[in-house]
Enzyme design. Structure first.
Site, PDB file in Angstrom:
ATOM      1  CB  SER D  91      -0.843  -0.112   1.486  1.00 43.49           C
ATOM      2  OG  SER D  91      -1.905  -0.949   1.072  1.00 43.49           O
ATOM      3  CE  LYS D 166      -5.680  -1.057   0.507  1.00 47.35           C
ATOM      4  NZ  LYS D 166      -4.611  -1.839   1.290  1.00 47.35           N
ATOM      5  CE  LYS D 235       1.229   3.038   4.659  1.00 47.52           C
ATOM      6  NZ  LYS D 235       1.634   1.933   3.970  1.00 47.52           N
TER       7      LYS D 235
END
Lengths: 290, 290, 290, 290
Positions: D91, D166, D235
């Site tokens: 990711s 994503k 994050k």
């Protein structure tokens, strides 16, 4: 001992800032992309309009451009004199200051990020506030030159620190601009007399530079004079938010103000003063802040 | 012509405000729920500590209580003198002011919502700012009494307008408290010298009462003196937000600040000064603003 | 044992909901302010269009009006039958439900707040979700009547609880509407194929009713069909925010979404579907979500 | 025609994803920094645990690491085979994908950013969703390899587009996590039965993956199982916000959610599942969502 100084970028601020230099230094070079402006400055203030390559041979070189990218572009390929100090008064990007400072260090040139506040009136009177990042010794050496136009001149930290303080300052102003627009449309919706309310707030804990100056001088009188463009404020709030992001901090109010100023800018008329941001709120509330 | 005045509620503010009245009026009644405080005031300032029923027979009755609900509870069942003026210096709720003003009007009594700003030092010196809502003639009649402790005294509108201005003032302060906490943790994360940065900002467009007073006097010195409790600020921001909701306006920054002050209050230690709200940000960032 | 039912308010939802009742009950009264609509319903579904005074003599009375205020106005002065149950399917205000429930209790009438979800298609098919607040026994007694048009029927708590759940549900939808508008303009700005991205998100943790239904059926196809008006969504988010305020909680995301939906509503064209709220973001970004 | 594949990074996701490859390809290399894990995988699934240098000679190389920085570090100095395709299931950061894709192109290697969703259960069953950015022809060539573990596999755009989708997906989930925490503490404060309310919302327009899965499976049961760490969600929301910043858009709700997740992460216990973010709201409200 500074023998020669140069000023690059003679915009609304730079033109006035450079005007003070001949009173303190024998050799004052000026340069501007539109060179006619440099020649006009030379004629008006007895400075010397010279080629860029010559200007940057001064002991202290000031720059005052729209963005850090403009400064980087200008520096690209320029050959500077070892021992000189570049003082950048742009409202710029801290990361750019760090990068450029490191690059110039390799040429034995010091770089100070030294943005100013005080508007054109402060530039004219030589009463600007200068917030300076970079090497402490270089700051001391360049101080006499900055004193030509600055009143409060502070060394706030490492390279980029000056830009950071300016960005946060403008962000705080942006926050107040939004909050005051929200608060004063609310007061008006409840039938409160805005001028009397403003007097009270300016004598109380809710006061800010926005209530003391921006609201009475630009908004309540519906003047919205274009002295600091809304897109530049949007840029500055973006710089501030990038500082938040870089440090992985949580700054919800700053983030929201940035979004709102960005939205106000996107829907503003061309050539809008920063104070016009309140018009977004006026469109939302159908209430005019006057 | 005012012959007699009364002051009800001798807290940190009221005690000092009432102290000025004997210099201007022959008959000054004081009353406090904890009656010993009234007797102490009488002894110290030559006021008269009397029963509540007698106090409210004065020409001008001041009240200064924690909340509008306290004022409503106090008024419940009290018999007032036709022609008198009730001046409520509580930081109260605009809707309550409207309701009480209408109720007292039926007894031929005027009600002015007249919250003050300036803290205990202003109360002591008699230099408070007073923002007054209610009938304009009643305002003029009560003005000499308010001048005993007020310096800037403004009639800002109909009943509730005074409370509204105070709530928005405190909300603007709350917004700055959050924004400054966010901005200064960010600056510190980037290694900026906070004291120098503060000097620059206080000379620039980002300044506010929070940067000029709260930050240096309460936060940077880690003093957080309890003079205005955080729960009261949370209450005031709630009043301001209710004004936004009542007017069906959109005030994202005020709404967010209210949420954050509420959250800071919920997680604060007991007896926290309003300035302690920044500690929530310090916990988030692991950065101390000093 | 329910012998007779009534349905008051034959709007887009109510007209279809009432159509199921004759299959379950012998006596079905209908009433509508514009009475021609009641007569049309009677002709179409074999219900009985009667005077309001007669309708409210039914064992179970349904109402489905624009706002709680409309319900209160309707009830004002009406004489109801002891032992009957009033089931209000309006998307209403919890505090109003509490007040009305207490008032009707004095007349020995139960009040259930029973807002529905599922749109006109669900009303037509009799597959609505009904979230019910009020007395548990009254809920059990009214359940067979609600089953005429409801599939999932839940008793969620005391009076007002049904309205509360509906308000929070619509608020969550509003949050997604804003977030999806922000996310998809961002994706498009980066050159991402929105339809393919949507397929991925709908198979992932970011999916919501907005990505699964609103985005493909109303926004990406630029249809924006008016089936749920934007001002009503703005009203519902306001009800949700009042719940937050009443409980003195901190709900920054809900508060911000309410502000944004309010702003979108203020700047929308008349007769805009709720999905048109994304057009505010499109104006900000100069990006069309398609 | 793919003859050999490799899988680099055998974490919770990668280990299960790589397990499907031997059913489709004769030569399957696996590599992991902690090499024992690769050997365990080889023993369990008949893959080949080899040196990194050998693994990257496969026709298709998958990577699944914590961050884009880890991928860049791994690639640094590696010699790849012309004509091979690197499929990065991390990711990651869109800008990193653009940079790496350009670098590998110089070695005649295609780079696809191909993050997955579906959690460990989807990895185990081979039903993951794969959102892919990069060259369209490379996507077609690598498709058979991705089908080993993916069910819905979409080419969403240029290099970085997969990472972008994503990041926005996870941001939308984060927004719902905050909004649901706010909404459900509010409902509980008003005495609503949360389980019944959830059933209603999951049949209505307010539903999302958070209400359908996260709330019942992780929060209401107080399980908070650590399967997706809160710092990783923080994050991801940061990556999403950087996309907003890069495009100079205004995304107030996403910005606020990022701030709140950041704050929740900063005050969370170590090893907290992302769902633990609601505990910040529980501390604010003194209400447990159960």
């Amino acid at each position: 001992m500074i023998q020669s100084v140069a000023f690059i970028g003679l915009g609304a601020m730079g033109y006035r800032m450079a005007a003070h230099l001949p009173q303190h230094f024998d050799t004052v070079y000026v340069w501007n992309r539109n060179f006619a402006k440099a020649e006009q400055h030379a004629a008006e203030y007895a400075t010397q309009a010279v080629e860029l390559e010559q200007a940057v041979q001064a002991d202290v070189i000031f720059s005052c451009l729209p963005t850090s990218q403009d400064v980087e572009n200008l520096l690209d390929g320029l050959s500077l004199k070892a021992g000189s100090i570049w003082v950048d008064c742009t409202s710029g990007v801290p990361d750019s200051a760090k990068k450029v400072a490191a690059q110039l260090k390799a040429q034995q040139v010091d770089f100070l990020d030294a943005p100013v506040s005080g508007q054109t009136i402060g530039a004219e009177k030589g009463t600007l506030t200068v917030m300076v990042g970079g090497d402490a010794q270089a700051f001391e050496k360049a101080l006499p030159a900055m004193q030509a136009f600055g009143q409060l001149i502070k060394h706030v930290g490492e390279p980029g620190a000056g830009f950071a303080v300016k960005a946060i300052n403008n962000m705080l102003m942006a926050v107040n601009l939004c909050a005051v627009a929200e608060g004063f449309t609310t007061l008006k919706a409840h039938g409160v007399n805005l001028n009397e309310a403003l007097d009270c707030i300016n004598a109380s804990s809710g006061k800010s530079a926005v209530t003391e100056m921006v609201l009475p001088q630009r908004i309540l009188n519906r003047a919205f004079p274009l002295t600091f463009a809304l897109p530049l404020l949007a840029k500055d709030t973006g710089i501030a938010l990038d500082l938040v992001r870089d440090a992985k901090l949580s700054a919800p109010v700053l983030g929201l103000a940035q979004s709102l100023i960005q939205a106000a800018n996107a829907t503003a008329e061309p050539d809008s003063d920063f104070s016009s941001a309140v018009k977004m709120y006026e469109a939302w509330s159908k209430i005019t802040i006057e």
